[in-house]
Design a protein around this motif. Structure first.
Motif, short mmCIF file in Angstrom:
data_model
loop_
_atom_site.label_atom_id
_atom_site.label_comp_id
_atom_site.label_asym_id
_atom_site.label_seq_id
_atom_site.Cartn_x
_atom_site.Cartn_y
_atom_site.Cartn_z
N ASP A 68 2.44 12.92 7.28
CA ASP A 68 2.70 12.16 8.48
C ASP A 68 3.49 10.92 8.25
N GLY A 69 4.84 11.56 7.57
CA GLY A 69 6.06 10.54 7.49
C GLY A 69 5.65 9.52 6.40
N CYS A 70 4.55 9.79 5.48
CA CYS A 70 4.17 8.65 4.39
C CYS A 70 4.35 9.36 3.35
N THR A 71 4.84 8.59 2.00
CA THR A 71 5.00 9.38 0.79
C THR A 71 3.81 8.90 0.00
N ILE A 72 3.22 9.89 -0.42
CA ILE A 72 1.93 9.56 -1.42
C ILE A 72 1.84 10.05 -2.63
N GLU A 88 1.57 0.83 6.98
CA GLU A 88 1.68 -0.26 7.86
C GLU A 88 2.35 -1.52 7.10
N ASN A 89 3.15 -1.31 6.36
CA ASN A 89 3.93 -2.33 5.52
C ASN A 89 2.98 -2.84 4.26
N THR A 90 1.97 -2.33 3.89
CA THR A 90 1.11 -2.55 2.87
C THR A 90 0.97 -1.25 1.80
N LEU A 91 0.81 -1.64 0.48
CA LEU A 91 0.65 -0.71 -0.55
C LEU A 91 -0.83 -0.63 -0.46
N ARG A 92 -1.20 0.84 -0.41
CA ARG A 92 -2.75 1.00 -0.59
C ARG A 92 -3.14 1.90 -1.54
N THR A 93 -4.35 2.00 -1.65
CA THR A 93 -4.83 3.08 -2.68
C THR A 93 -6.13 3.49 -2.22
N GLN A 94 -6.27 4.89 -2.57
CA GLN A 94 -7.69 5.34 -1.96
C GLN A 94 -7.93 6.38 -2.93
N LEU A 95 -9.41 6.56 -3.13
CA LEU A 95 -9.96 7.46 -4.07
C LEU A 95 -10.64 8.54 -3.15
N ALA A 96 -10.26 9.73 -3.39
CA ALA A 96 -10.97 10.91 -2.55
C ALA A 96 -11.10 12.13 -3.25
N ARG A 97 -11.81 12.97 -2.52
CA ARG A 97 -12.07 14.40 -3.15
C ARG A 97 -10.86 15.28 -3.23
N VAL A 109 -6.05 -2.27 0.54
CA VAL A 109 -4.65 -2.96 0.48
C VAL A 109 -4.64 -3.37 -0.97
N ILE A 110 -3.27 -3.16 -1.57
CA ILE A 110 -2.96 -3.73 -2.77
C ILE A 110 -2.27 -5.14 -2.53
N CYS A 111 -1.06 -4.95 -1.69
CA CYS A 111 -0.29 -6.17 -1.40
C CYS A 111 0.75 -5.64 -0.32
N ASP A 112 1.42 -6.70 0.31
CA ASP A 112 2.46 -6.56 1.44
C ASP A 112 3.54 -5.77 0.61
N MET A 113 4.14 -5.07 1.33
CA MET A 113 5.33 -4.11 0.80
C MET A 113 6.28 -3.72 1.84
N ASP A 114 7.46 -3.38 1.66
CA ASP A 114 8.22 -3.00 2.88
C ASP A 114 8.68 -1.76 2.35
N GLU A 115 9.19 -1.33 1.12
CA GLU A 115 9.73 -0.10 0.54
C GLU A 115 8.94 0.37 -0.53
N PHE A 116 8.54 1.85 -0.58
CA PHE A 116 7.85 2.30 -1.62
C PHE A 116 8.38 3.99 -1.66
N THR A 117 9.62 4.06 -2.72
CA THR A 117 10.08 5.36 -2.72
C THR A 117 9.88 5.82 -4.16
N LEU A 118 9.35 7.42 -4.04
CA LEU A 118 9.01 7.86 -5.22
C LEU A 118 10.37 8.89 -5.57
N THR A 119 10.70 9.06 -6.89
CA THR A 119 11.77 10.08 -7.07
C THR A 119 11.60 10.50 -8.47
N ASP A 131 10.38 -3.02 -2.89
CA ASP A 131 11.32 -4.21 -2.70
C ASP A 131 11.19 -5.36 -3.71
N PHE A 132 10.13 -5.25 -4.63
CA PHE A 132 9.88 -6.06 -5.79
C PHE A 132 10.76 -5.67 -6.92
#
Lengths: 146, 133
Positions: A68-72, A88-97, A109-119, A131-132
């Protein structure tokens, strides 16, 4: 003569008050800058360290998924997976099956963030740009995009 | 007689005032230097934070590739600004030195050290990489 002395005293007190005001304003500004910097450093440390620690401690598969346009960032381990993503401009974590459809809004929610790119720099080296700042993380078991 | 008394009165009035102003100036000086020191500490804290992250990044890259040249290349050089982003030498705030030392049983160590441009030491991290016997 008395008038001259009074004027001198007035000027002197004005100078003292201006000096005090400059010191107070300067001190308050400096305190505010130091506080902002401390908060920024704390956010930076917590965000990057959190991702680094999670990936390093993961003994299973590490993968990067687009949903859905979100990098996980998906860290799979024995039936469960930890997902780290920007929503929604927050870094989040989730535990799931493993394989369960992600409900992005329910992540912690971990903290506010604008950029999170994984390469993937190499098959065993993941680059996380926020952005940090940027963090490089070694994935012992390797990883890939899905 | 009256003039002498008036002069003594004025002196008696002026001496505490001058002492007060002197004390005020000293206090201002002390406070200003405390402010300057705190600003300096704030900058140093920012540099230290960036240096820790840089060394950690360097260690992660080195343990993956086992080469200092590749580590420097991936980091974007050895000079960085106060946020840890690669910078040219003129705009840099800190630099990273890396050296390898051989260990036993196929281990090789990389010593990553961050310095300010003035040469003040910021942080050191030693990373070990197993490269086979």
């Amino acid at each position: 003569m008395a008038q001259k002395t009074s004027l001198m005293l007035l000027v002197l007190y004005a100078l003292l008050i201006i000096g005090l005001m400059v010191l107070v304003v300067g001190g308050a500004h400096l305190y505010s800058v130091a506080l902002d910097a401390r908060n920024l450093h704390a956010d930076q440390r917590s965000a990057l360290s959190f991702v680094q620690t999670q990936v390093t401690s993961c003994r299973g598969a590490v993968s990067v998924v687009e949903k859905d346009g979100c990098t996980i960032l998906r860290l799979s381990e024995s039936g469960y997976e930890t997902r780290i993503y920007l929503y929604e401009n927050t870094l989040r974590t989730q535990l799931a099956r493993n394989g369960a459809s992600p409900d992005l809004a329910r992540g912690e929610v971990i903290c506010d963030m604008d950029e999170f790119t994984l390469t993937w720099v190499s098959p065993r080296l993941l680059k996380v740009a926020t952005d940090f700042g940027t963090a490089y993380i070694r994935c012992g078991g390797g990883g890939a995009n899905e | 007689m009256n003039e002498t008394r008036s002069g003594a009165q004025r002196l008696g009035f002026m001496v505490p005032l001058i002492l007060f102003v002197l004390f005020f100036i000293i206090c201002c000086g002390v406070l200003s230097s405390v402010f300057a020191k705190s600003a300096d500490l704030s900058v140093r804290a920012q540099q230290l934070n960036a240096a820790v992250q840089l060394c950690r990044n360097g260690a992660e890259i080195y343990t993956t590739c086992g080469s200092l040249e590749e580590t420097a290349g991936t980091l974007g050089g050895t000079y960085f600004d106060s946020n840890g982003a690669p910078a040219d030498r003129n705009n840099a705030q800190m630099y990273l030195t890396m050296r390898e030392t051989p260990g036993e049983n196929g281990l090789r160590y990389a010593v990553l050290e961050a310095f300010t441009l003035d040469g003040d030491h910021l942080y050191t991290l030693i990373a070990a990489s197993y490269l086979g016997e």
